[in-house]
Design a protein around this motif. Structure first.
Motif: not given
Ligand SMILES: O=c1ccn([C@@H]2O[C@H](COP(=O)(O)OP(=O)(O)O)[C@@H](O)[C@H]2O)c(=O)[nH]1
Ligand SMILES: O=C(O)[C@@H](COP(=O)(O)O)O[C@H]1O[C@H](CO)[C@@H](O)[C@H](O)[C@H]1O
Length: 323
Positions: A196-198, A219-221, A256-258
């Motif tokens: 899903p985050l590709a 942005v991806e999710i 931080r991304m999570a």
């Protein structure tokens, strides 16, 4: 998986290798295809990616019409290297300056809609190692063979390079520890999406201009959830691209991304009335060992969001001008 998800997984998962670049070129039927590479300090890898795309998919076969690198406030010579390899360069903060400047990957992708002229847009990360141009061919396959498909995600094996050795699997840590559990909990329709985050995916401009873009790593999710709500599962597909190696971030960077991803999910849940509004920013304190002590380091983490590009009042005219 639910029966509907199993059906989707069976009917809408493709092997990227089965798509032929000559055949897809013939299927364009006048549609333009843009590849967009969001790039922040990717001088080490951007040249090989652009060169492979240009030589194989523009010169050998005219599958692609343009390769655009969005320079996302790089401080290295990403733009110079990318331009020398044949890409068109656009500097993120110089695109739609009247809309202001927000840092982040999602901002780079949103602003790319104002630069790319394609009817179909392929997004590819610029930190990929051992890049294979078939990545773009595979992503375009379902879009150029089935008008019912509007959005395609990639999936692949994800080796993990810890700086000492490369393990054959283990990459996609935020995917496995954060994104996949949250999607299975709140959007079980998306349980069949393998990655899903590709960072490699493609969509029709007609869809991409109708959805918001989260400005950072959400942005991806955010896009996956919005695409599901816009075109439904049957408008989505995924392609197996084999293996993807890229610069693996540190655990601290991924934390931080999570948090950006969790804030994006909360914002989507709030939109459905299932959660309080997400805070604009969160102070994330992380710790590092310093001799006999641990030092706390606090970062303000937030996710802003850009509205659908169509609402900004700009679009590509039928004569190929941005108006
Ligand atoms: O502010 C940013 C952050 C990242 N990126 C690009 O987005 C892609 C994915 O970012 P990163 O590699 O940091 O994420 P990861 O793949 O490690 O999750 C890469 O091409 C980055 O250069 C960008 O354009 N702007
Ligand atoms: O999938 C993931 O868990 C993260 C981190 O990957 P690694 O553990 O460094 O291989 O990478 C992805 O997530 C980002 C946020 O959505 C995307 O922007 C990246 O393109 C993607 O590589």
């Amino acid at each position: 998986m639910r029966a509907e998800v199993q059906d989707w997984y069976s009917s809408r998962s493709f092997q990227g290798s089965v798509f032929d670049r000559q055949d897809l070129t013939a299927r364009k039927q006048g549609q333009r295809v843009s590849v967009v590479l969001p790039a922040k300090n990717e001088a080490a890898t951007i040249g090989a990616i652009v060169t492979a795309l240009r030589t194989e998919l523009m010169e050998e076969v005219p599958l692609l019409d343009e390769i655009i690198v969005i320079d996302s406030n790089s401080t290295d010579d990403t733009s110079t290297v990318a331009a020398a390899a044949g890409a068109t360069i656009a500097h993120q903060d110089q695109i739609l300056p009247d809309t202001g400047c927000i840092p982040g990957k999602g901002e780079a992708l949103w602003k790319s809609l104002a630069v790319a002229s394609g009817d179909i847009i392929v997004f590819i990360d610029a930190d990929l190692q051992g890049f294979n141009a078939q990545f773009a061919v595979g992503l375009l396959g379902p879009l150029l063979t089935d008008p019912q498909v509007h959005f395609v995600k990639s999936y692949y094996d994800r080796p993990l390079d810890d700086g000492v050795k490369v393990m054959p699997a283990g990459g996609g840590r935020v995917t496995e520890l954060v994104a996949r559990p949250l999607l299975n909990l709140f959007w079980p329709e998306l349980a069949g999406v393998v990655q899903p985050l590709a960072g490699e995916y493609a969509g029709r401009r007609s869809l991409l201009e109708c959805i918001p873009f989260v400005s950072g790593y959400g942005v991806e999710i955010g896009m996956l959830i919005d695409v599901l709500e816009t075109v439904g599962l049957d408008g989505m597909a995924q392609v197996d691209l084999g293996e993807r190696r890229h610069r693996n971030s540190t655990d601290g960077e991924l934390a931080r991304m999570a948090l950006q991803i969790q804030l994006t999910v909360q914002a989507r849940l709030h939109r459905r009335g299932l959660a309080p509004a997400a805070p604009h920013t969160v102070e994330l304190t992380q710790f590092l060992r310093d001799g006999e002590n641990y030092i706390g380091d606090t970062t303000a983490i937030g996710v802003s969001e850009r509205p659908p590009m169509l609402e900004v009042g700009h679009h590509w005219s039928t004569t190929g001008e941005w108006v």
